[in-house]
Design a protein around this motif. Structure first.
Motif, short mmCIF file in Angstrom:
data_model
loop_
_atom_site.label_atom_id
_atom_site.label_comp_id
_atom_site.label_asym_id
_atom_site.label_seq_id
_atom_site.Cartn_x
_atom_site.Cartn_y
_atom_site.Cartn_z
N ARG A 1 2.24 9.52 -5.87
CA ARG A 1 2.75 10.84 -5.50
C ARG A 1 3.88 11.26 -6.44
O ARG A 1 3.93 12.42 -6.88
CB ARG A 1 3.25 10.80 -4.05
N ARG A 2 4.80 10.34 -6.74
CA ARG A 2 5.91 10.67 -7.63
C ARG A 2 5.43 10.96 -9.04
O ARG A 2 5.94 11.86 -9.72
CB ARG A 2 6.92 9.53 -7.63
N ALA A 3 4.44 10.18 -9.51
CA ALA A 3 3.89 10.42 -10.84
C ALA A 3 3.23 11.79 -10.92
O ALA A 3 3.38 12.52 -11.90
CB ALA A 3 2.89 9.31 -11.19
N GLY A 4 2.51 12.17 -9.86
CA GLY A 4 1.88 13.48 -9.82
C GLY A 4 2.89 14.61 -9.82
O GLY A 4 2.74 15.62 -10.51
N GLU B 1 0.83 -1.21 0.00
CA GLU B 1 0.00 0.00 0.00
C GLU B 1 0.86 1.25 0.00
O GLU B 1 0.57 2.23 -0.72
CB GLU B 1 -0.91 0.00 1.22
N ILE B 2 1.91 1.25 0.79
CA ILE B 2 2.81 2.40 0.86
C ILE B 2 3.47 2.64 -0.48
O ILE B 2 3.56 3.79 -0.96
CB ILE B 2 3.86 2.18 1.96
N LYS B 3 3.95 1.56 -1.12
CA LYS B 3 4.59 1.68 -2.43
C LYS B 3 3.63 2.28 -3.45
O LYS B 3 4.02 3.13 -4.28
CB LYS B 3 5.07 0.30 -2.90
N ALA B 4 2.39 1.83 -3.46
CA ALA B 4 1.41 2.32 -4.42
C ALA B 4 1.17 3.82 -4.22
O ALA B 4 1.11 4.60 -5.19
CB ALA B 4 0.10 1.55 -4.28
N GLU B 5 1.05 4.25 -2.97
CA GLU B 5 0.84 5.67 -2.70
C GLU B 5 2.05 6.51 -3.10
O GLU B 5 1.91 7.61 -3.64
CB GLU B 5 0.52 5.88 -1.22
N LEU B 6 3.25 5.99 -2.83
CA LEU B 6 4.46 6.72 -3.21
C LEU B 6 4.57 6.85 -4.72
O LEU B 6 4.95 7.92 -5.24
CB LEU B 6 5.70 6.01 -2.65
N ASN B 7 4.24 5.79 -5.44
CA ASN B 7 4.30 5.84 -6.91
C ASN B 7 3.32 6.87 -7.46
O ASN B 7 3.63 7.60 -8.41
CB ASN B 7 4.02 4.46 -7.49
N ALA C 1 5.97 14.42 -11.03
CA ALA C 1 6.60 14.48 -12.35
C ALA C 1 5.73 15.17 -13.36
O ALA C 1 6.19 15.95 -14.21
CB ALA C 1 6.93 13.06 -12.81
N ALA C 2 4.42 14.89 -13.29
CA ALA C 2 3.47 15.54 -14.22
C ALA C 2 3.41 17.04 -14.00
O ALA C 2 3.36 17.83 -14.94
CB ALA C 2 2.09 14.90 -14.07
N ALA C 3 3.42 17.44 -12.71
CA ALA C 3 3.37 18.87 -12.40
C ALA C 3 4.63 19.58 -12.87
O ALA C 3 4.59 20.72 -13.33
CB ALA C 3 3.17 19.05 -10.91
N ALA C 4 5.78 18.88 -12.74
CA ALA C 4 7.04 19.49 -13.16
C ALA C 4 7.14 19.67 -14.66
O ALA C 4 7.80 20.60 -15.15
CB ALA C 4 8.20 18.63 -12.66
N SER C 5 6.48 18.77 -15.41
CA SER C 5 6.53 18.87 -16.87
C SER C 5 5.48 19.83 -17.40
O SER C 5 5.57 20.28 -18.52
CB SER C 5 6.31 17.49 -17.48
#
Length: 481
Positions: free
Chosen positions: A472-475, A464-470, A477-481
């Motif tokens: 968060r990181r995807a979000g 569950e923690i891994k899924a939430e972290l992924n 990265a999207a915001a940065a691009s």
């Protein structure tokens, strides 16, 4: 799908543990015995000196963790510290076993304090970043166990192989001394070989893991000056994890027990069991037979069992292993007498059990600490592997410092003589030593397992923690691009 580490990186990370294994043998087996039985200062005074070095070292652990967590360079956060520690550590090891001759006890006490403190400081600058690197390199629940399986395999093989080679080459039994470990002339050469092994091990680790630097996670945190307040805040943040606290408390208790046992062990082998150097040297190679099996099956067990279960089962086994033999010797006539080859084979069997079980415990420990890094990132947004493993290292060293003091004091309290000849220690003193070494260890060791039973971070929770972290990181990265 998390990136799986290539074999070359696992091997590179693993070989770095050889240097730590050698250093562990130096401090855990030879150093107290050398200053007490060869140089001739009291066990209590030697124990205090080594405890001071451990206490100073324990303080440096969080510093090394915090600094390396926030460090930025083209070579990553960990590699510069690892590379810079090798030669200074090696030189300190050489100095420890080459004190000036014919000096008073107080001088030798100071010499031991200074170079033991420096040696442990440079070891910290390697150990904490090295352990943090392992947690950073592996991202999968089981792959983390595989990574630390390699480090445990190399560390145990290196330490045990080094011990065997040193006992064979530099401490054979001769007509001049009653036991090879009392041969003062062997210690300078022993230290030189240890120093060379440490430098080679650390160098190979740095070279073998440098390809992972582009794949390592970073912590883009704003600059903050190192201060006691910052360090305390980071430690408190890490200790906010219930599972982390339980591991740390269990580690403190377990290492205290093992540290006292380690202080006594060479006295037990030399005087309680009356083993010669030629017999003692085979204990480590036999233990090595179990290490590859342990390193291979621990990831397999992790795929099918919770890490907490593995830790409790194997810790119970290790607590009972050799201590049962001491109890049998003290209170029954079941065991063969000292000098009987059958007793030697029984002790070899116990050494094999240690080789099967002890590495699995440390592999599982390190893998569990790596899992906690993900839990803390979810809660705080920071990657604090350095702080996490520094607290682990602090636990080892703080409890080992106390164990060293207690071990030295107990040796004096039971009346253990300095410079004792093998076979000449009275039965009463050996009985008192055995009583301290076995029953207390079993009782306290089994009670200590309650901390591990309270650990909560299981496979499902980590997924569950891994899924939430992924997410968060995807979000991000999207915001940065």
């Amino acid at each position: 799908m998390p990136r799986m580490l290539p074999m070359s990186s696992k091997l590179g990370f693993g070989v770095g543990q050889v240097g730590e294994g050698i250093t562990g043998v130096v401090f855990g087996t030879f150093l107290l015995f050398y200053y007490n039985q060869v140089v001739g200062i009291s066990a209590a005074l030697t124990g205090v000196a080594l405890a001071i070095s451990l206490a100073c070292d324990a303080i440096s652990d969080p510093l090394a963790g915090s600094i390396s967590d926030r460090f930025r360079s083209r070579w990553g956060r960990r590699h510069p510290f690892m590379a810079g520690s090798a030669i200074p550590l090696a030189l300190c090891i050489v100095a420890l076993f080459n004190p000036p001759a014919d000096m008073p006890d107080l001088f030798y006490f100071g010499w031991l304090v200074v170079f033991a403190v420096l040696a442990r400081l440079f070891l910290t600058l390697y150990h904490v970043p090295h352990m943090a690197l392992g947690a950073e390199m592996a991202h999968d629940y089981t792959d983390r166990t595989r990574v630390f399986s390699y480090s445990q395999l190399f560390g145990t093989l290196g330490g045990a192989g080094f011990s065997f080679a040193m006992l064979t080459l530099f401490f054979p039994t001769t007509a001049d001394v009653s036991h090879g470990m009392l041969n003062a002339a062997g210690y300078p050469s022993f230290a030189a070989v240890a120093a060379v092994g440490i430098v080679i091990s650390i160098g190979l680790c740095v070279w073998g893991t440098k390809r992972e630097i582009p794949h390592l996670p970073t912590w883009n945190v704003e600059y903050e000056r190192l201060s006691p307040q910052r360090l305390w805040r980071e430690i408190v943040t890490a200790l906010g994890s219930h599972s982390y606290r339980m591991l740390i408390f269990g580690l403190l208790g377990g290492q205290l027990i093992l540290g006292i046992e380690g202080t006594f062990m060479i006295y037990i082998y030399v005087h309680f069991w009356e083993l010669s150097t030629e017999a003692m040297r085979w204990l480590s190679p036999v233990m090595l037979l179990g290490v590859p099996i342990s390193a291979a099956i621990t990831p397999y067990l992790t795929q099918r069992m919770e890490k907490r279960t593995i830790l409790i089962l194997f810790s119970t086994w290790i607590v009972l292993n050799t201590n049962i033999l001491i109890l049998l010797r003290l209170f029954t006539d079941i065991l063969p007498k000292n000098g009987d080859p059958a007793l030697f084979y029984v002790l070899l069997a116990c050494s094999l059990v240690t080789g099967l079980v002890a590495p699995a415990i440390m592999i599982t420990f390190n893998s569990m600490f790596a899992d906690i890094a993900d839990e803390l990132e979810l809660r705080t947004g920071g990657r604090q592997e350095g702080i996490i493993f520094s607290a682990r290292s602090f636990g080892f060293k703080a409890s080992a410092a106390l164990a060293t003091i207690l071990g030295g004091i107990v040796l004096d309290l039971v009346g253990f003589p300095k410079g004792a000849e093998a076979g000449q220690v009275s039965a009463d003193i050996l009985f008192r030593l055995g009583i301290v070494a076995a029953p207390a260890t079993i009782i306290i060791g089994l009670a200590n397992l309650l901390f591990f039973a309270a650990y909560r971070l299981n496979r499902a929770k980590l997924a569950e923690i891994k899924a939430e972290l992924n997410q968060r990181r995807a979000g991000a990265a999207a915001a940065a691009s």
